[in-house]
Design a protein around this motif. Sequence first.
Motif, PDB file in Angstrom:
ATOM      1  N   LEU A  17       4.212   0.520 -14.294  1.00 28.21           N
ATOM      2  CA  LEU A  17       3.191   0.448 -15.344  1.00 28.21           C
ATOM      3  C   LEU A  17       3.729   0.821 -16.722  1.00 28.21           C
ATOM      4  N   ALA A  29       2.261   1.472  -9.799  1.00 24.22           N
ATOM      5  CA  ALA A  29       0.960   1.337  -9.119  1.00 24.22           C
ATOM      6  C   ALA A  29       1.214   0.697  -7.759  1.00 24.22           C
ATOM      7  N   PHE A  32      -1.155  -4.157  -8.139  1.00 22.02           N
ATOM      8  CA  PHE A  32      -1.559  -4.553  -9.489  1.00 22.02           C
ATOM      9  C   PHE A  32      -2.200  -5.931  -9.359  1.00 22.02           C
ATOM     10  N   VAL A  65      -0.048   7.383 -17.930  1.00 22.50           N
ATOM     11  CA  VAL A  65       0.129   7.307 -16.475  1.00 22.50           C
ATOM     12  C   VAL A  65       1.255   8.264 -16.102  1.00 22.50           C
ATOM     13  N   GLY A  69       3.083   7.680 -10.747  1.00 25.66           N
ATOM     14  CA  GLY A  69       2.346   6.423 -10.606  1.00 25.66           C
ATOM     15  C   GLY A  69       0.940   6.601 -10.070  1.00 25.66           C
ATOM     16  N   LEU A  70       0.355   5.506  -9.614  1.00 23.35           N
ATOM     17  CA  LEU A  70      -1.044   5.509  -9.176  1.00 23.35           C
ATOM     18  C   LEU A  70      -1.158   4.975  -7.760  1.00 23.35           C
ATOM     19  N   VAL A  74      -4.534  -1.257  -9.356  1.00 18.96           N
ATOM     20  CA  VAL A  74      -4.834  -1.341 -10.790  1.00 18.96           C
ATOM     21  C   VAL A  74      -5.289  -2.771 -11.072  1.00 18.96           C
TER      22      VAL A  74
END
Length: 217
Positions: A17, A29, A32, A65, A69-70, A74
């Motif tokens: 990201l 992420a 995505f 971010v 990460g996530l 996303v």
Amino acid sequence: MPDIPSPRGKLTQDRDLSSLTWLRVGGVADYFFQPADEDDLCQFMRDLPSDIAVFPMGVGSNLIVRDGGLRAVVVRLGRGFNQIAIDGRHVRVGAAALDAHVARKSAEAGLDLTFLRTIPGSIGGAVRMNAGCYGSYVKDHFIEASVVTRQGERITLGADDMGFAYRQSALPPEWIITQALFEAETGDPAALAERIATQLAKRDDTQPTKELSAGST
Ligand SMILES: Cc1cc2nc3c(=O)[nH]c(=O)nc-3n(C[C@H](O)[C@H](O)[C@H](O)COP(=O)(O)OP(=O)(O)OC[C@H]3O[C@@H](n4cnc5c(N)ncnc54)[C@H](O)[C@@H]3O)c2cc1C
């Protein structure tokens, strides 16, 4: 591996990201997703297992971010969501449209959404954040937004539903704004263009616009 649906749009696994955030930071992420259109988004949200988190992202001008990460899907809206339609004093805008572009197009049509010109985000982010500048905020012009819920339901929210406050709204974090309808005052296009030029010059004079900053410095 979780049971991720196969949409018509583009789904990428392990997407870095950092290249998508204003400050050029952030990790990966898990997924995505760039939906092809609103139907694709609704179907994906319906089919996505409920224990998988969803994070809507605009152009990342109000996001930091973390390096880790996530752990989420996303969702970033693109080409299918950037239309601008003007009808009388109403401006209907896709959530991926850039604020600056909306300000410019509206001014050309003699409508004053000039406050959006210096905000470096997208309309989805502007509505979510009740973005504002020079004394005007999204809430002053907002009529309604089309939203896709985490369950994939398409709903329309009016101003009373949005819970607008200073630079925030009460929209649930996993709901995705796909479109917004604004009302604007009329004005002479040349005068509106001049106001935009003045605002840009003022920002250049008072903020380090040639460097990466988080604004309001
Ligand atoms: C240099 C600089 C100057 C700035 N100046 C201003 C200013 O003058 N006024 C101001 O108000 N802000 C300003 N900001 C902050 C920022 O630009 C705004 O908050 C902007 O509206 C964020 O839009 P975005 O598309 O970048 O959203 P993002 O940063 O990507 O996301 C912000 C939030 O909105 C949510 N979101 C994004 N898109 C959607 C969507 N489609 N549906 C649901 N939720 C969504 C995200 O989940 C997140 O919670 C500035 C930032 C910078 C870096």
